[in-house]
Scaffold this motif. Structure first.
Motif, PDB file in Angstrom:
ATOM      1  N   GLN A  14     -11.150 -42.589 -16.810  1.00 45.60           N
ATOM      2  CA  GLN A  14     -12.155 -41.581 -17.131  1.00 45.60           C
ATOM      3  C   GLN A  14     -11.576 -40.177 -17.208  1.00 45.60           C
ATOM      4  O   GLN A  14     -12.260 -39.259 -17.611  1.00 45.60           O
ATOM      5  N   VAL A  15     -10.331 -39.999 -16.815  1.00 39.96           N
ATOM      6  CA  VAL A  15      -9.716 -38.678 -16.872  1.00 39.96           C
ATOM      7  C   VAL A  15      -9.571 -38.275 -18.338  1.00 39.96           C
ATOM      8  O   VAL A  15      -9.195 -39.080 -19.174  1.00 39.96           O
ATOM      9  N   SER A  16      -9.885 -37.030 -18.628  1.00 43.68           N
ATOM     10  CA  SER A  16      -9.814 -36.597 -20.017  1.00 43.68           C
ATOM     11  C   SER A  16      -8.382 -36.711 -20.532  1.00 43.68           C
ATOM     12  O   SER A  16      -7.425 -36.379 -19.849  1.00 43.68           O
ATOM     13  N   THR A  17      -8.256 -37.202 -21.744  1.00 40.94           N
ATOM     14  CA  THR A  17      -6.962 -37.419 -22.367  1.00 40.94           C
ATOM     15  C   THR A  17      -6.574 -36.195 -23.181  1.00 40.94           C
ATOM     16  O   THR A  17      -7.392 -35.645 -23.907  1.00 40.94           O
ATOM     17  N   VAL A  18      -5.320 -35.815 -23.055  1.00 37.51           N
ATOM     18  CA  VAL A  18      -4.799 -34.697 -23.841  1.00 37.51           C
ATOM     19  C   VAL A  18      -4.026 -35.290 -25.011  1.00 37.51           C
ATOM     20  O   VAL A  18      -3.167 -36.149 -24.830  1.00 37.51           O
ATOM     21  N   PHE A  19      -4.363 -34.843 -26.218  1.00 40.39           N
ATOM     22  CA  PHE A  19      -3.682 -35.304 -27.419  1.00 40.39           C
ATOM     23  C   PHE A  19      -2.778 -34.191 -27.936  1.00 40.39           C
ATOM     24  O   PHE A  19      -3.142 -33.026 -27.915  1.00 40.39           O
ATOM     25  N   LEU A  20      -1.590 -34.595 -28.388  1.00 37.61           N
ATOM     26  CA  LEU A  20      -0.647 -33.646 -28.970  1.00 37.61           C
ATOM     27  C   LEU A  20      -0.414 -33.987 -30.428  1.00 37.61           C
ATOM     28  O   LEU A  20      -0.215 -35.150 -30.771  1.00 37.61           O
ATOM     29  N   ARG A  21      -0.419 -32.966 -31.277  1.00 33.90           N
ATOM     30  CA  ARG A  21      -0.134 -33.159 -32.695  1.00 33.90           C
ATOM     31  C   ARG A  21       1.371 -33.091 -32.911  1.00 33.90           C
ATOM     32  O   ARG A  21       2.137 -32.729 -32.028  1.00 33.90           O
ATOM     33  N   MET A  22       1.814 -33.420 -34.114  1.00 31.14           N
ATOM     34  CA  MET A  22       3.226 -33.564 -34.438  1.00 31.14           C
ATOM     35  C   MET A  22       4.088 -32.354 -34.037  1.00 31.14           C
ATOM     36  O   MET A  22       5.146 -32.538 -33.426  1.00 31.14           O
ATOM     37  N   GLN A  44      10.002 -48.241 -30.268  1.00 34.79           N
ATOM     38  CA  GLN A  44      10.719 -47.549 -29.211  1.00 34.79           C
ATOM     39  C   GLN A  44      10.100 -46.193 -28.894  1.00 34.79           C
ATOM     40  O   GLN A  44      10.693 -45.393 -28.167  1.00 34.79           O
ATOM     41  N   PHE A  45       8.927 -45.911 -29.456  1.00 33.95           N
ATOM     42  CA  PHE A  45       8.242 -44.637 -29.237  1.00 33.95           C
ATOM     43  C   PHE A  45       6.751 -44.925 -29.269  1.00 33.95           C
ATOM     44  O   PHE A  45       6.299 -45.804 -30.009  1.00 33.95           O
ATOM     45  N   PRO A  46       5.948 -44.203 -28.480  1.00 35.76           N
ATOM     46  CA  PRO A  46       4.498 -44.444 -28.475  1.00 35.76           C
ATOM     47  C   PRO A  46       3.873 -44.273 -29.864  1.00 35.76           C
ATOM     48  O   PRO A  46       4.244 -43.370 -30.621  1.00 35.76           O
ATOM     49  N   CYS A  47       2.936 -45.136 -30.171  1.00 42.11           N
ATOM     50  CA  CYS A  47       2.218 -45.043 -31.450  1.00 42.11           C
ATOM     51  C   CYS A  47       1.183 -43.928 -31.381  1.00 42.11           C
ATOM     52  O   CYS A  47       0.596 -43.678 -30.329  1.00 42.11           O
ATOM     53  N   PRO A  48       0.954 -43.268 -32.499  1.00 45.11           N
ATOM     54  CA  PRO A  48      -0.078 -42.231 -32.519  1.00 45.11           C
ATOM     55  C   PRO A  48      -1.472 -42.841 -32.520  1.00 45.11           C
ATOM     56  O   PRO A  48      -1.661 -44.017 -32.832  1.00 45.11           O
ATOM     57  N   VAL A  49      -2.444 -42.007 -32.175  1.00 44.84           N
ATOM     58  CA  VAL A  49      -3.855 -42.381 -32.182  1.00 44.84           C
ATOM     59  C   VAL A  49      -4.495 -41.689 -33.371  1.00 44.84           C
ATOM     60  O   VAL A  49      -4.275 -40.497 -33.598  1.00 44.84           O
ATOM     61  N   ARG A  50      -5.271 -42.426 -34.138  1.00 49.51           N
ATOM     62  CA  ARG A  50      -5.938 -41.838 -35.298  1.00 49.51           C
ATOM     63  C   ARG A  50      -7.134 -41.019 -34.825  1.00 49.51           C
ATOM     64  O   ARG A  50      -8.019 -41.523 -34.147  1.00 49.51           O
ATOM     65  N   GLY A  52      -8.807 -38.913 -37.126  1.00 49.60           N
ATOM     66  CA  GLY A  52      -9.671 -38.785 -38.291  1.00 49.60           C
ATOM     67  C   GLY A  52      -9.004 -39.471 -39.460  1.00 49.60           C
ATOM     68  O   GLY A  52      -7.998 -40.168 -39.309  1.00 49.60           O
ATOM     69  N   VAL A  53      -9.540 -39.273 -40.652  1.00 48.24           N
ATOM     70  CA  VAL A  53      -9.003 -39.914 -41.843  1.00 48.24           C
ATOM     71  C   VAL A  53      -7.550 -39.513 -42.081  1.00 48.24           C
ATOM     72  O   VAL A  53      -6.710 -40.344 -42.401  1.00 48.24           O
ATOM     73  N   ARG A  54      -7.242 -38.236 -41.893  1.00 43.34           N
ATOM     74  CA  ARG A  54      -5.879 -37.758 -42.155  1.00 43.34           C
ATOM     75  C   ARG A  54      -5.254 -37.068 -40.947  1.00 43.34           C
ATOM     76  O   ARG A  54      -4.373 -36.234 -41.101  1.00 43.34           O
ATOM     77  N   ALA A  55      -5.693 -37.417 -39.755  1.00 39.34           N
ATOM     78  CA  ALA A  55      -5.172 -36.752 -38.562  1.00 39.34           C
ATOM     79  C   ALA A  55      -4.786 -37.776 -37.496  1.00 39.34           C
ATOM     80  O   ALA A  55      -5.561 -38.673 -37.189  1.00 39.34           O
ATOM     81  N   VAL A  56      -3.572 -37.634 -36.975  1.00 36.24           N
ATOM     82  CA  VAL A  56      -3.127 -38.465 -35.861  1.00 36.24           C
ATOM     83  C   VAL A  56      -2.572 -37.555 -34.767  1.00 36.24           C
ATOM     84  O   VAL A  56      -2.200 -36.409 -35.022  1.00 36.24           O
ATOM     85  N   ALA A  57      -2.535 -38.087 -33.554  1.00 38.70           N
ATOM     86  CA  ALA A  57      -1.983 -37.361 -32.416  1.00 38.70           C
ATOM     87  C   ALA A  57      -1.473 -38.382 -31.416  1.00 38.70           C
ATOM     88  O   ALA A  57      -1.751 -39.581 -31.526  1.00 38.70           O
ATOM     89  N   TRP A  58      -0.717 -37.901 -30.461  1.00 40.55           N
ATOM     90  CA  TRP A  58      -0.165 -38.771 -29.421  1.00 40.55           C
ATOM     91  C   TRP A  58      -0.780 -38.408 -28.093  1.00 40.55           C
ATOM     92  O   TRP A  58      -1.048 -37.219 -27.818  1.00 40.55           O
ATOM     93  N   ARG A  59      -1.005 -39.421 -27.250  1.00 41.49           N
ATOM     94  CA  ARG A  59      -1.494 -39.166 -25.900  1.00 41.49           C
ATOM     95  C   ARG A  59      -0.364 -38.556 -25.082  1.00 41.49           C
ATOM     96  O   ARG A  59       0.732 -39.085 -25.022  1.00 41.49           O
ATOM     97  N   ARG A  60      -0.642 -37.455 -24.419  1.00 39.74           N
ATOM     98  CA  ARG A  60       0.357 -36.768 -23.599  1.00 39.74           C
ATOM     99  C   ARG A  60       0.881 -37.695 -22.503  1.00 39.74           C
ATOM    100  O   ARG A  60       2.085 -37.718 -22.211  1.00 39.74           O
ATOM    101  N   SER A  61      -0.002 -38.485 -21.920  1.00 40.54           N
ATOM    102  CA  SER A  61       0.400 -39.384 -20.835  1.00 40.54           C
ATOM    103  C   SER A  61       1.419 -40.414 -21.319  1.00 40.54           C
ATOM    104  O   SER A  61       2.378 -40.722 -20.605  1.00 40.54           O
ATOM    105  N   GLU A  62       1.255 -40.931 -22.535  1.00 40.19           N
ATOM    106  CA  GLU A  62       2.209 -41.906 -23.074  1.00 40.19           C
ATOM    107  C   GLU A  62       3.551 -41.248 -23.383  1.00 40.19           C
ATOM    108  O   GLU A  62       4.605 -41.854 -23.172  1.00 40.19           O
ATOM    109  N   LEU A  63       3.510 -40.013 -23.867  1.00 40.46           N
ATOM    110  CA  LEU A  63       4.764 -39.290 -24.135  1.00 40.46           C
ATOM    111  C   LEU A  63       5.499 -38.980 -22.833  1.00 40.46           C
ATOM    112  O   LEU A  63       6.726 -39.064 -22.779  1.00 40.46           O
ATOM    113  N   ASP A  64       4.756 -38.644 -21.788  1.00 40.98           N
ATOM    114  CA  ASP A  64       5.381 -38.386 -20.491  1.00 40.98           C
ATOM    115  C   ASP A  64       6.067 -39.645 -19.961  1.00 40.98           C
ATOM    116  O   ASP A  64       7.185 -39.583 -19.454  1.00 40.98           O
TER     117      ASP A  64
END
Length: 75
Positions: A14-22, A44-50, A52-64
């Motif tokens: 339930q903790v709010s997720t922080v998304f990072l763009r490219m 070998q690297f975390p997959c991005p989360v979609r 929107g239609v043309r926007a992806v980001a990565w979860r900060r927790s997965e990158l950490d």
């Protein structure tokens, strides 16, 4: 008089997720865009989360977690 209960404490899910763009991912990892996508293709690297239609980001927790799994020193 009716007592109201306090909301349940937040759990890990339930903790709010922080998304990072490219640009932030590039700055955080020191990797280039093409290297990031090559590592994703090699699983070998975390997959991005979609987002929107043309926007992806990565979860900060997965990158950490990915960053922590990297070797601390080179050979």
């Amino acid at each position: 008089m009716q007592q109201t209960s306090a909301p349940p404490p937040e759990t890990q899910d339930q903790v709010s997720t922080v998304f990072l763009r490219m640009p932030s991912v590039i700055q955080m990892t020191g990797l280039g865009r093409s290297t990031i996508y090559r590592l994703i293709a090699q699983q070998q690297f975390p997959c991005p989360v979609r987002l929107g239609v043309r926007a992806v980001a990565w979860r900060r927790s997965e990158l950490d977690l990915w960053s922590q799994s990297r070797p601390a020193t080179s050979h």
